[in-house]
Design an enzyme around this catalytic site. Structure first.
Site, PDB file in Angstrom:
ATOM      1  N   CYS A 112      75.916 -15.571  30.130  1.00  0.00           N
ATOM      2  CA  CYS A 112      76.019 -16.897  29.507  1.00  0.00           C
ATOM      3  C   CYS A 112      77.411 -17.156  28.935  1.00  0.00           C
ATOM      4  CB  CYS A 112      74.964 -17.051  28.422  1.00  0.00           C
ATOM      5  SG  CYS A 112      73.360 -16.452  28.929  1.00  0.00           S
ATOM      6  N   HIS A 248      76.788 -21.565  23.519  1.00  0.00           N
ATOM      7  CA  HIS A 248      75.806 -21.431  24.607  1.00  0.00           C
ATOM      8  C   HIS A 248      74.416 -21.819  24.086  1.00  0.00           C
ATOM      9  CE1 HIS A 248      73.058 -19.882  27.458  1.00  0.00           C
ATOM     10  NE2 HIS A 248      72.775 -18.772  26.799  1.00  0.00           N
ATOM     11  N   ASN A 278      67.439 -22.746  28.815  1.00  0.00           N
ATOM     12  CA  ASN A 278      68.607 -21.863  28.796  1.00  0.00           C
ATOM     13  C   ASN A 278      69.117 -21.737  30.233  1.00  0.00           C
ATOM     14  OD1 ASN A 278      70.310 -19.644  28.953  1.00  0.00           O
ATOM     15  ND2 ASN A 278      69.179 -18.428  27.452  1.00  0.00           N
TER      16      ASN A 278
END
Ligand code: ACO
Length: 326
Positions: A112, A248, A278
């Site tokens: 990420c 993130h 996500n």
């Protein structure tokens, strides 16, 4: 040589999946997912739609919207952990699909944090004077590497892609960055296709994402609070000088805890978790793009981007937004 980002594009697949879907396959509820993660919906790629397809569409969106000629791109960086192959790279697939004849191509595996690692690398190539136009894409089809029997992780992930063009410029608009990693937490978030222990601990070698959610949560909050302050300091900025924080989007509660720890109002945070879940390397460009489209983020606003994820890795950068709403 100075660098600028004044164009962005995204792509999100068509199939929308709400939380009720998980109620039909697992012991969970829409209420649990919304309150523990902030996620309302996420999007899944079609069976025959892969990470490189999402990359190509995000880059085309950038090119169409901002009238950028991608044939002049001299380097392509794709950040992902869910490419359809390790080799050839996703970047070379993008190069071929978009007919970009003279581009160097690499994929970045920093989970990420990958998109921000990509921007830092692109800025470095431009600063070195060896490259002038670097296409940086964060893209994932996490739905293809999700363990749908694990209720603690499968509810989190979504698919999507975001692309920016980092270009040489007279003035500098991309400032100091930082990178950080802690391999001792390797086992807390991993994807393995070979049965090789991580830090002496056995892994499940099924090519699916596995995580110790609580450990990652705690690491993310403590690391990001520290690193956001460090990054602002490195850029001679106070936190109040920063118009938008773009961490993130892993879980809305991680973002809330970071804001609380730094005493920043939550409405200064751009997120993509509520609508897209996500999306790992794609989450920061999706949040940035939506910030611009919604009219929140204006030209010349000061941004702080910071990613964290498997590795565990972390990377942040400050920049002045030069992307107009189109
Ligand atoms: N539905 C209902 N109950 C659930 C679910 C679910 N989907 N998932 C877990 N639970 C239960 C657990 O079994 C546990 O029950 P117990 O108390 O009876 O044991 C309870 O809920 C609480 O579990 P926790 O793990 O403490 O839940 P938490 O509030 O920490 O939320 C989560 C879990 C969402 C995974 C959170 O820890 C998280 O977001 N962690 C960070 C994830 C992350 O950032 N990952 C990195 C990026 S991913 C990447 O790199 C691709």
């Amino acid at each position: 040589m100075n660098a600028i980002i004044d164009s962005i594009g995204i792509y999100v697949p068509e199939k929308k999946v709400d939380n009720h879907y998980f109620e039909s396959i697992l012991d969970t509820s829409d209420e649990w997912i919304r309150t523990r993660t902030g996620i309302n919906t996420r999007f899944y790629a079609a069976e025959n739609e892969y990470t490189s397809d999402l990359c190509v569409k995000a880059a085309q969106n950038l090119s169409d919207k901002y009238n950028k000629d991608l044939s002049q791109v001299d380097f392509i960086i794709v950040a992902t952990t869910s490419g359809e192959q390790v080799m050839p790279s996703m970047a070379t697939r993008v190069q071929t699909a978009l007919n970009i004849p003279n581009a160097g191509c690499i994929d970045v595996y920093a989970a990420c944090a990958g998109f921000v690692y990509g921007i830092i690398l692109a800025k470095g190539l431009i600063a070195a004077g060896t490259h002038k136009k670097v296409l940086v894409i964060g893209a994932e089809t996490l739905s293809k590497i999700t363990d749908f029997t694990d209720r603690t992780s499968c509810i989190l992930f979504g698919d999507g892609a975001g692309a920016v063009l980092v270009e040489a410029s007279n003035e500098n608009y991309i400032f100091e960055g930082l990178t950080e990693s802690d391999g001792s937490h390797g086992k807390d978030l991993y994807l393995s296709y070979q049965n090789v222990p991580v830090n002496g601990e056995e892994v499940i070698a099924d090519n699916k994402l596995h995580q110790n959610g609580r450990v990652v949560f705690k690491w993310a909050v403590t690391t990001l609070i520290k690193k956001i302050e460090e990054l602002a300091g490195k850029n001679h900025l106070k936190l109040e000088d920063i118009d938008w924080f773009v961490p993130h989007s892993a879980n809305i509660r991680i973002l809330e805890s970071i804001c609380e720890g730094l005493n920043i109002p939550m409405d200064k945070c751009l997120e993509s978790i509520r609508n897209y879940g996500n999306t790992s390397a794609a989450s920061i460009p999706l949040a940035w793009y939506n910030g611009i489209e919604s009219g929140k983020v204006k030209v010349d606003d000061q941004l702080l981007l910071i990613g964290f994820g498997g590795g565990l890795t972390c990377a942040g950068i400050c920049l002045q937004n030069k992307i107009e709403k189109k």
